[in-house]
Scaffold this active site. Sequence first.
Site, mmCIF file in Angstrom:
data_model
loop_
_atom_site.group_PDB
_atom_site.id
_atom_site.type_symbol
_atom_site.label_atom_id
_atom_site.label_comp_id
_atom_site.label_asym_id
_atom_site.label_seq_id
_atom_site.Cartn_x
_atom_site.Cartn_y
_atom_site.Cartn_z
ATOM 1 N N THR A 149 73.886 43.099 44.043
ATOM 2 C CA THR A 149 74.350 42.580 42.760
ATOM 3 C C THR A 149 73.153 41.982 42.049
ATOM 4 O O THR A 149 72.632 40.948 42.451
ATOM 5 C CB THR A 149 75.423 41.503 42.966
ATOM 6 O OG1 THR A 149 76.522 42.089 43.663
ATOM 7 C CG2 THR A 149 75.908 40.944 41.638
ATOM 8 N N LYS A 156 79.948 45.013 37.930
ATOM 9 C CA LYS A 156 80.014 44.224 39.171
ATOM 10 C C LYS A 156 80.103 42.735 38.863
ATOM 11 O O LYS A 156 80.897 42.006 39.469
ATOM 12 C CB LYS A 156 78.775 44.497 40.042
ATOM 13 C CG LYS A 156 78.715 43.666 41.336
ATOM 14 C CD LYS A 156 79.820 44.040 42.293
ATOM 15 C CE LYS A 156 80.150 42.951 43.310
ATOM 16 N NZ LYS A 156 79.063 42.528 44.158
ATOM 17 N N LYS A 194 74.961 31.545 41.380
ATOM 18 C CA LYS A 194 73.935 32.493 40.915
ATOM 19 C C LYS A 194 74.596 33.653 40.162
ATOM 20 O O LYS A 194 74.178 34.024 39.062
ATOM 21 C CB LYS A 194 73.145 33.043 42.107
ATOM 22 C CG LYS A 194 72.004 33.966 41.730
ATOM 23 C CD LYS A 194 71.733 34.996 42.813
ATOM 24 C CE LYS A 194 72.900 35.971 42.917
ATOM 25 N NZ LYS A 194 72.684 37.120 43.805
#
Lengths: 292, 292, 292, 292
Positions: free
Chosen positions: B95, B171, B240
Amino acid sequence: MKIGFLGLGNMGMPIADHLLRAKHDLIVWNRSARKAQPLIDAGALQAKTPREAAAGADIVFSMLADDAALEEVLCGKEGLSAGLRRNALHVSLSTISVAAAKHAARRHADSGQRFVAAPVIGRPEAAAAAKLSVLAGGAPEDIEYATPALSAFSQRVFHIGEKPESASLVKLCCNFMILAAIESMSEALTLAEKGGVPRAKLLEVLTGTLFDAAVFRTYGPIVAEGKFRPAGFAATLGLKDMRLVSQAAEAERVPMPLLSLLRDHLLQTIATEGEDIDWSAIGKAVARNAGL
Amino acid sequence: MKIGFLGLGNMGMPIADHLLRAKHDLIVWNRSARKAQPLIDAGALQAKTPREAAAGADIVFSMLADDAALEEVLCGKEGLSAGLRRNALHVSLSTISVAAAKHAARRHADSGQRFVAAPVIGRPEAAAAAKLSVLAGGAPEDIEYATPALSAFSQRVFHIGEKPESASLVKLCCNFMILAAIESMSEALTLAEKGGVPRAKLLEVLTGTLFDAAVFRTYGPIVAEGKFRPAGFAATLGLKDMRLVSQAAEAERVPMPLLSLLRDHLLQTIATEGEDIDWSAIGKAVARNAGL
Amino acid sequence: MKIGFLGLGNMGMPIADHLLRAKHDLIVWNRSARKAQPLIDAGALQAKTPREAAAGADIVFSMLADDAALEEVLCGKEGLSAGLRRNALHVSLSTISVAAAKHAARRHADSGQRFVAAPVIGRPEAAAAAKLSVLAGGAPEDIEYATPALSAFSQRVFHIGEKPESASLVKLCCNFMILAAIESMSEALTLAEKGGVPRAKLLEVLTGTLFDAAVFRTYGPIVAEGKFRPAGFAATLGLKDMRLVSQAAEAERVPMPLLSLLRDHLLQTIATEGEDIDWSAIGKAVARNAGL
Amino acid sequence: MKIGFLGLGNMGMPIADHLLRAKHDLIVWNRSARKAQPLIDAGALQAKTPREAAAGADIVFSMLADDAALEEVLCGKEGLSAGLRRNALHVSLSTISVAAAKHAARRHADSGQRFVAAPVIGRPEAAAAAKLSVLAGGAPEDIEYATPALSAFSQRVFHIGEKPESASLVKLCCNFMILAAIESMSEALTLAEKGGVPRAKLLEVLTGTLFDAAVFRTYGPIVAEGKFRPAGFAATLGLKDMRLVSQAAEAERVPMPLLSLLRDHLLQTIATEGEDIDWSAIGKAVARNAGL
């Protein structure tokens, strides 16, 4: 069973119809008497007042617009409570506030009557298909007593708790969850679109992976395609329900910032789009705020 | 097929293992070389540098911690790009940010190499069971070329778009949607609990009606029971990812107030609970804010 | 005193002018050299590079657009740090990030140079009137050394702390506070207007009672009258500053939900109104969301 | 002038006292009669009912806890409205809802009586010092008629508009603005503290520059030092007022996300700290969410 039925709106009508088909003796009442005609033609009796519909009934179901409508039908000389015999049961199918459920329970108890709050999950089509889910709050024996009748129009009955208001609370939580799912999709789909990914593509991924549930399959395409009219569930009704959640949250001292966000987006939607739009049109507000 | 594999963490390891079992020639690299031993024992070769792993490979997969790790592995004299032959393909499974995907795509294009961003949906157990879902962004022929290898560890490959960064964006949207679902459950379950309804009861209703999807079945019990340790996906990693969504949203000028709420709740969680807790522990913050 | 000055924008120019009038030896540099002409005409010297401006200076002031501009001017062969002699002082007047202030401090320390972060409060008109407020972070003796020069263009110097980044943090907090005041006025004025109370009337009450401060007297009429163009401080610059606050908050693990709201409203403003609008135009977004 | 006064709480008492000192004929009523004693000793008469206090009065002032208290005092056989003669004036000094102001206005009009809503700004100390600000809504001649009496305890009378409810709305907006200022300081001070800057230092900068207003000078030190007990204005009263703002905003279709945030922080404060805390203790919730 002898059943009284109060409130023949777009949910009440198909439910009453299923009860009649299940061979119950049905006596119906509706504010506008004319709407009862199809049921009369099919064998139901018509009451002139809630009191008359309740007289002699084993169970009275009510499916009314809101707290105020329930209060009006319940009380007064011609009201449901005045007609219902001791030990008979009132089952309220509407989405009402926690406070209103408490109040109705107390009032019936004072009159030696029984009360179950049994709000339903499902739109009119689900009612027509006898596929509602019932969230029942009340004494277990009362819920059991009502179950054969409930089964005539539902596919599942959840026993929520012994207090009627527990069912109201769970129903309100479900509606909050639905609108939260709509908000999350609205933001994600807007980001996808501005980032060059078709809305339908993101939706395909979501419902094809972790989000394969009715709430996303139902509302995803509505939000993706912007089909907010005609309103299946009006923004103003959504706002009313979110206010009921908010009142419960304030009473219980629960900060719910996502709920606050949903209320603000409903207000924006109503202020900018008008009242005749589906509550999922918060997706339009989200998109407009991004310049779309 | 000759396959290089970079990054043997708790996701990379089971994926590389599946590629090996599918009879591909596998050469692996990991920052800490020791972790490669089980794969070496099972027949894989070991590379000393990303460049060595890429040399001669048809496809190089990377599964790295974040943008910075990818940048480091990609560039430099001993990097992947230096080793990969012209027309060979790099498939990034991590990711990463939209910006990092764009940057990797440009860099490979400049070297006559091909690039597909193919982040996966699924936890380590899904990787072990070869049941990941792959979100693939890139030239259709490149995705097709990679599909046999991807099939070794996934159950489904979604073609998102021709631009690698489109897969990164989708995603990130999925991860946003997951955390949004957790937030909504956290608020509803807290209200239910304070209102006298057991958390498990509300969850039973949700997953038994409109919310019967993996995201609710997986995270619902975690939030309801408060089992936030050990962390399946750490709050700091969640933070994050939400930052990456936020950066994409800022770049595209998309206000996402629900995303903002999620970030603030992650910050509260980390500030009050520490860094070694699951990202779903925003549910604990929500409960604490209500005095639980 | 021998003073170098880097950056002659709409803030730097009047400040440099005051330094010149205060009889300092001034050598200026600006990316676009032409802008320096009025100062040259008035007696300043012109440097071709930051290094040249710094050579021999007792103090170098910089007033640059952002972190990136500071980094560029600071480093490199022709940069400020290359020119500044040991023990000379660099005073950065711009609003920069906490991280950039730390970085500049370390870099100067490594070269035996001194550094003070001294962002200013005030618009160009305040600079022209020598009425800025200076927020100074650094060693007390360095701030004292700079004070006579600072006094040439400011009415007050606040000693924030020994670390330069403390001044950056306080400046960012001030800008957050300003935008928060604008948001609160925007919501209140919108409610007043829709409720039939003229915006000017509410403003009169606010500034006539508890809210008699410059931030309300300055921004109140702008929001009440909707005069968002030309931009005194552009929405994109506001967004940049709020991002810097957000980065500091994330680093310190401080949830700031009001900050999140401000960022989302700035994004909406830019998405719907364009980039050439004042940051106080979040008031327009607030009004539009209410259907005005 | 012959003046009736209803409600001798910590605001009503000093106001009534000023009216007495200004040589008005004063007749007072309070739910708990004992509290009136100091005024009786100083020459006021005591009424047994609101009706008695209103009989023969030129003006009746009321300073009551909330909408419900006003409703109770206003109506009924022994109520204010029953006692007030035609053309006499009722001036309501409390903070009441927009709806309650409308309702009182209508009720008095129906009885040929006059009504002014005149909520005040200021704490009990300001009342004692005759330094309140009055926000007056009603017919200009009625406000003018009341002005000599209002001047006995206030330093300024603002004419808000011809409708009494306009004054209620402005008062509610002011309270919203105050809590918004507290929220913004709370977030900024928390960030400063975690970033190593003393809270008092940031406050010194704020009140020394753009934020030199009573709201910051009063609440800044309270938030900075965490002195939230005893409560000057209880969190539960703050929550009530924010609910009134929210009701007005919902009625007018105005999304107010900052208001929503304030309500959620008040709920958190009450849930975690109890009800006997000042409304500015949202600053404690903000700090706790950051791990302080």
